[in-house]
Write an enzyme that holds these catalytic residues in place. Structure first.
Site, PDB file in Angstrom:
ATOM      1  CG  ASN A  92      60.829 176.786 -66.330  1.00 37.56           C
ATOM      2  OD1 ASN A  92      61.025 177.312 -65.238  1.00 37.56           O
ATOM      3  ND2 ASN A  92      60.092 175.679 -66.463  1.00 37.56           N
ATOM      4  CB  SER A 150      67.876 177.518 -58.243  1.00 38.09           C
ATOM      5  OG  SER A 150      67.557 176.889 -57.008  1.00 38.09           O
ATOM      6  CE1 TYR A 164      68.296 172.483 -60.274  1.00 40.68           C
ATOM      7  CE2 TYR A 164      68.500 173.117 -57.972  1.00 40.68           C
ATOM      8  CZ  TYR A 164      67.858 173.223 -59.189  1.00 40.68           C
ATOM      9  OH  TYR A 164      66.796 174.079 -59.341  1.00 40.68           O
ATOM     10  CB  ALA A 165      73.639 174.246 -55.877  1.00 42.60           C
ATOM     11  CB  ALA A 166      77.708 173.954 -59.229  1.00 43.03           C
ATOM     12  CB  SER A 167      73.951 173.230 -63.113  1.00 42.66           C
ATOM     13  OG  SER A 167      72.693 173.099 -62.486  1.00 42.66           O
ATOM     14  CE  LYS A 168      68.031 175.511 -62.271  1.00 45.67           C
ATOM     15  NZ  LYS A 168      67.188 175.918 -63.403  1.00 45.67           N
ATOM     16  CB  ILE A 197      58.219 176.775 -56.383  1.00 49.58           C
ATOM     17  CG1 ILE A 197      59.077 178.050 -56.367  1.00 49.58           C
ATOM     18  CG2 ILE A 197      56.858 177.015 -56.997  1.00 49.58           C
ATOM     19  CD1 ILE A 197      58.572 179.183 -55.502  1.00 49.58           C
TER      20      ILE A 197
HETATM   21  P1  NAD Z   1      58.801 170.430 -62.786  1.00 45.17           P
HETATM   22  O1  NAD Z   1      59.453 169.111 -62.678  1.00 45.17           O
HETATM   23  O2  NAD Z   1      57.345 170.541 -62.499  1.00 45.17           O
HETATM   24  O3  NAD Z   1      59.047 171.066 -64.215  1.00 45.17           O
HETATM   25  C1  NAD Z   1      60.176 170.755 -64.995  1.00 45.17           C
HETATM   26  C2  NAD Z   1      59.828 170.985 -66.442  1.00 45.17           C
HETATM   27  O4  NAD Z   1      60.991 170.720 -67.222  1.00 45.17           O
HETATM   28  C3  NAD Z   1      58.736 170.065 -66.952  1.00 45.17           C
HETATM   29  O5  NAD Z   1      57.889 170.790 -67.820  1.00 45.17           O
HETATM   30  C4  NAD Z   1      59.505 168.992 -67.724  1.00 45.17           C
HETATM   31  O6  NAD Z   1      58.760 168.456 -68.773  1.00 45.17           O
HETATM   32  C5  NAD Z   1      60.669 169.807 -68.242  1.00 45.17           C
HETATM   33  N1  NAD Z   1      61.839 169.014 -68.551  1.00 45.17           N
HETATM   34  C6  NAD Z   1      62.510 168.151 -67.747  1.00 45.17           C
HETATM   35  N2  NAD Z   1      63.535 167.588 -68.400  1.00 45.17           N
HETATM   36  C7  NAD Z   1      63.515 168.111 -69.654  1.00 45.17           C
HETATM   37  C8  NAD Z   1      64.318 167.925 -70.810  1.00 45.17           C
HETATM   38  N3  NAD Z   1      65.346 167.071 -70.823  1.00 45.17           N
HETATM   39  N4  NAD Z   1      64.006 168.636 -71.932  1.00 45.17           N
HETATM   40  C9  NAD Z   1      62.963 169.474 -71.943  1.00 45.17           C
HETATM   41  N5  NAD Z   1      62.170 169.707 -70.873  1.00 45.17           N
HETATM   42  C10 NAD Z   1      62.448 169.016 -69.750  1.00 45.17           C
HETATM   43  O7  NAD Z   1      59.619 171.365 -61.799  1.00 45.17           O
HETATM   44  P2  NAD Z   1      59.616 172.940 -61.553  1.00 45.17           P
HETATM   45  O8  NAD Z   1      59.828 173.109 -60.111  1.00 45.17           O
HETATM   46  O9  NAD Z   1      58.456 173.599 -62.208  1.00 45.17           O
HETATM   47  O10 NAD Z   1      60.979 173.335 -62.285  1.00 45.17           O
HETATM   48  C11 NAD Z   1      61.051 174.328 -63.272  1.00 45.17           C
HETATM   49  C12 NAD Z   1      62.369 175.057 -63.157  1.00 45.17           C
HETATM   50  O11 NAD Z   1      62.420 175.732 -61.894  1.00 45.17           O
HETATM   51  C13 NAD Z   1      63.600 174.153 -63.195  1.00 45.17           C
HETATM   52  O12 NAD Z   1      64.615 174.787 -63.946  1.00 45.17           O
HETATM   53  C14 NAD Z   1      64.014 174.065 -61.734  1.00 45.17           C
HETATM   54  O13 NAD Z   1      65.373 173.791 -61.586  1.00 45.17           O
HETATM   55  C15 NAD Z   1      63.658 175.459 -61.275  1.00 45.17           C
HETATM   56  N6  NAD Z   1      63.517 175.639 -59.819  1.00 45.17           N
HETATM   57  C16 NAD Z   1      62.539 174.994 -59.133  1.00 45.17           C
HETATM   58  C17 NAD Z   1      62.422 175.206 -57.765  1.00 45.17           C
HETATM   59  C18 NAD Z   1      61.349 174.548 -56.933  1.00 45.17           C
HETATM   60  O14 NAD Z   1      61.417 174.632 -55.690  1.00 45.17           O
HETATM   61  N7  NAD Z   1      60.356 173.904 -57.533  1.00 45.17           N
HETATM   62  C19 NAD Z   1      63.309 176.055 -57.123  1.00 45.17           C
HETATM   63  C20 NAD Z   1      64.293 176.694 -57.848  1.00 45.17           C
HETATM   64  C21 NAD Z   1      64.373 176.482 -59.215  1.00 45.17           C
END
Ligand code: NAD
Length: 258
Positions: A92, A150, A164-168, A197
């Site tokens: 995650n 994502s 970012y989009a491409a990485s996902k 979210i």
């Molecule tokens: P968030 O910033 O609250 O959570 C990110 C988490 O990743 C945190 O726990 C942080 O400590 C951890 N993290 C960041 N860099 C790190 C690293 N180098 N090593 C280890 N841990 C690390 O954001 P979120 O929205 O909860 O994101 C969680 C996942 O969901 C991500 O992969 C994000 O890309 C994906 N995502 C989020 C959304 C959204 O709208 N929030 C949409 C699509 C995908």
């Protein structure tokens, strides 16, 4: 409903906040043993850990900056040393990593975003595979890898979020390859693909931008991390999804219907 998750050993990367923390809480409520991870020292998340332990949950924290391959390996070794194996890996950890249009992208920016979202999941999964294989052999059920994808992977991402989009999208696709390589080992690979979210991910956005985004979502609002978490439980549970692999569950309030 997810009773087979009781006592499962579940590692969730990037689980100190947002989607990952909600998933950690959801697994712990099912009686799973949960490893939390973040890049910050344990002292920075002590209140979160104390809250989980106060509820009687079996949790441990593993600091690791997963942009580094060696840290991915150390995370798996530390988790296995603590819990004795891995049944479920949730990749995650990730994030936007900043915004840059194509003409402003340089090697450092590219490396940072790809390391955060692609290398982290790739290397953590690589080092987890022997343990997931062993767990499946021992239990007679499947082990599971679930990665957080994502909506951006499907529609290209917002301004400056192309890498970012491409990485996902890369992550969505490499799962398809892993299905071919590891299904014989009884390991399943699925993606939970969130829409918008309400987490720290969007903290840089002013209210008018949030309102505009919300108006593009059929349900008219951002999702909550707690609304994403049950999809991880479903995909981790052999009883619920033992015949599901290589799939993507979109949790996006109707923002997109791919
Ligand atoms: P968030 O910033 O609250 O959570 C990110 C988490 O990743 C945190 O726990 C942080 O400590 C951890 N993290 C960041 N860099 C790190 C690293 N180098 N090593 C280890 N841990 C690390 O954001 P979120 O929205 O909860 O994101 C969680 C996942 O969901 C991500 O992969 C994000 O890309 C994906 N995502 C989020 C959304 C959204 O709208 N929030 C949409 C699509 C995908």
């Amino acid at each position: 409903m997810f009773s087979d998750l009781k006592n499962k050993r579940v590692l969730i990367t990037g689980s100190t906040a947002g989607v990952g923390l909600a998933a950690a809480q959801a697994f712990a409520r099912q009686g799973a043993k949960v490893g939390l991870n973040g890049s910050r020292p344990e002292s920075a998340v002590s209140a979160t850990l104390a809250g989980l332990r106060a509820e009687g949950f079996d949790v441990a924290y593993f600091q690791a900056d997963l942009t580094q391959s060696t840290a991915c390996q150390q995370l798996i070794e530390a988790f296995v040393s603590h819990f004795g194996g891995i049944d479920v890996l949730v990749n995650n950890a990730g994030g936007l990593g900043g915004r840059n249009g194509l003409e402003n992208i340089d090697d450092d920016f590219y490396d940072h975003v790809m390391n955060l979202n692609a290398r982290s999941a790739l290397m953590t999964t690589k080092f987890a595979i022997p343990h997931l294989r062993a767990a499946a052999n021992k239990s007679g059920a499947t082990s599971a890898v679930i990665s957080t994808g994502s909506i951006a992977a499907r529609e290209g991402g917002g301004p400056g979020a192309g890498i970012y989009a491409a990485s996902k999208a890369w992550l969505h696709d490499i799962h398809r390859n892993w299905v071919k390589e590891f299904t014989a080992d009884h390991i399943r690979f699925n993606i939970v693909s969130p829409g918008t979210i309400d987490t720290a991910f969007h903290e840089d956005k002013p209210q008018e931008v949030r309102d505009r985004i919300a108006s593009t979502i059929a349900m008219g609002r951002f999702g909550r991390s707690e609304e994403v978490a049950p999809s991880f439980l479903f995909l981790a549970s052999h009883a619920c999804s033992g015949y599901i692999t290589g799939q993507i569950i979109d949790v996006n309030g109707g923002q997109m219907a791919p």
